[in-house]
Design a protein around this motif. Sequence first.
Motif, short mmCIF file in Angstrom:
data_model
loop_
_atom_site.label_atom_id
_atom_site.label_comp_id
_atom_site.label_asym_id
_atom_site.label_seq_id
_atom_site.Cartn_x
_atom_site.Cartn_y
_atom_site.Cartn_z
N ARG A 74 0.83 -1.21 0.00
CA ARG A 74 0.00 0.00 0.00
C ARG A 74 0.86 1.25 0.00
O ARG A 74 0.55 2.23 -0.68
CB ARG A 74 -0.93 0.01 1.21
N ALA A 75 1.95 1.23 0.76
CA ALA A 75 2.84 2.39 0.81
C ALA A 75 3.50 2.62 -0.54
O ALA A 75 3.59 3.76 -1.00
CB ALA A 75 3.90 2.19 1.89
N ARG A 76 3.94 1.55 -1.20
CA ARG A 76 4.54 1.70 -2.54
C ARG A 76 3.52 2.22 -3.53
O ARG A 76 3.82 3.07 -4.37
CB ARG A 76 5.10 0.36 -3.02
N GLU A 77 2.29 1.73 -3.44
CA GLU A 77 1.22 2.17 -4.33
C GLU A 77 0.92 3.66 -4.10
O GLU A 77 0.75 4.42 -5.05
CB GLU A 77 -0.03 1.34 -4.05
N ARG A 78 0.90 4.07 -2.85
CA ARG A 78 0.65 5.47 -2.51
C ARG A 78 1.78 6.36 -3.04
O ARG A 78 1.54 7.43 -3.59
CB ARG A 78 0.53 5.62 -0.99
N GLN A 79 3.02 5.89 -2.91
CA GLN A 79 4.15 6.66 -3.41
C GLN A 79 4.11 6.76 -4.93
O GLN A 79 4.44 7.79 -5.50
CB GLN A 79 5.47 6.02 -2.97
N ALA A 80 3.70 5.71 -5.60
CA ALA A 80 3.62 5.73 -7.04
C ALA A 80 2.55 6.73 -7.50
O ALA A 80 2.75 7.45 -8.50
CB ALA A 80 3.30 4.34 -7.58
#
Length: 75
Positions: free
Chosen positions: A65-71
Amino acid sequence: MSGLGRWSLGIGIGLLVVAVLCSVLTLVPVAVITGILGLVALGIAGYDAVYYWLDRAGQRRREARARERQAREGR
């Protein structure tokens, strides 16, 4: 699996081996008691393994989720 889980797994397997040996030697009361204690120890080890497996799965979900949010924010 934590140290307690590994310890419980080893003790549980050992107690079940003793229970089988006692049942072969027709020491039924001892076999029943050690069998029950062995199953309890294996239950503790299983619970510990599932607990840590679910914890790692939750960490992977949070990281995804954190990687998705950063993307999304990086676009």
